[in-house]
Scaffold this active site. Structure first.
Site, PDB file in Angstrom:
ATOM      1  N   GLU A   7       0.808  -1.216   0.000  1.00 53.64           N
ATOM      2  CA  GLU A   7       0.000   0.000   0.000  1.00 53.64           C
ATOM      3  C   GLU A   7       0.842   1.268   0.000  1.00 53.64           C
ATOM      4  O   GLU A   7       1.908   1.313   0.601  1.00 53.64           O
ATOM      5  CB  GLU A   7      -0.908   0.030   1.229  1.00 53.64           C
ATOM      6  N   HIS A   8       0.304   2.283  -0.672  1.00 50.99           N
ATOM      7  CA  HIS A   8       0.688   3.689  -0.572  1.00 50.99           C
ATOM      8  C   HIS A   8       2.062   4.051  -1.124  1.00 50.99           C
ATOM      9  O   HIS A   8       2.559   5.132  -0.825  1.00 50.99           O
ATOM     10  CB  HIS A   8       0.561   4.185   0.877  1.00 50.99           C
ATOM     11  N   GLU A  29      -3.702  -0.533  -2.001  1.00 48.20           N
ATOM     12  CA  GLU A  29      -4.291   0.793  -2.001  1.00 48.20           C
ATOM     13  C   GLU A  29      -3.245   1.746  -2.570  1.00 48.20           C
ATOM     14  O   GLU A  29      -2.108   1.778  -2.104  1.00 48.20           O
ATOM     15  CB  GLU A  29      -4.665   1.198  -0.578  1.00 48.20           C
ATOM     16  N   TYR A  32      -2.372   7.843  -1.145  1.00 46.44           N
ATOM     17  CA  TYR A  32      -3.401   8.863  -0.928  1.00 46.44           C
ATOM     18  C   TYR A  32      -2.987  10.224  -1.465  1.00 46.44           C
ATOM     19  O   TYR A  32      -3.816  11.024  -1.840  1.00 46.44           O
ATOM     20  CB  TYR A  32      -3.659   9.066   0.567  1.00 46.44           C
TER      21      TYR A  32
END
Length: 131
Positions: A7-8, A29, A32
């Site tokens: 993630e990220h 993911e 962000y």
């Protein structure tokens, strides 16, 4: 690989370089915080795939793979695709999903140029099999 979670990260999050690989469940993911689209480009492509199979790979298979976006710093950011794979008969994916969490940001395609978009209008997009 069983149960791979990444993630990220700001570029490719998982890169598979070897032949004969198999992945059973991948969850991802996207980052962000790309500040804007210009800052998160991969050459002419918008963003980086979450999972990339190297162009040199001739055999690879994956089951149950998914990627999510939540670009809360700039919701106009787009990821061109969740999964990037070479077009070869031995490279196969099963049961894929792309999700725009809350419709914040866009994933244009699930895998290569197939499936999608996941965005504010259609937040969840499935592809049963690829190719």
């Amino acid at each position: 690989m069983y149960g791979l979670f990444v993630e990220h990260y700001q570029k490719y999050e998982a890169i598979w370089n070897g032949n004969g690989g198999r992945t059973y469940f991948f969850q991802n993911e996207f980052p962000y915080d790309p500040p804007n689209q210009a800052a998160w480009m991969n050459g002419s492509l918008q963003g980086y795939a979450a999972y990339k199979v190297a162009d040199s790979v001739t055999t690879h298979e994956a089951w149950g793979v998914g990627s999510h976006s939540y670009f809360n710093v700039d919701p106009t950011v787009t990821a061109d695709r969740s999964f990037e794979v070479p077009q070869k008969p031995g490279v196969k994916f099963h049961d894929l999903v792309s999700v725009s969490l809350g419709g914040v940001g866009t994933i244009r395609h699930v895998i290569n140029t197939t499936g999608g978009p996941a965005n504010a209008s259609t937040q969840v997009v499935y592809v049963n099999a690829y190719p």
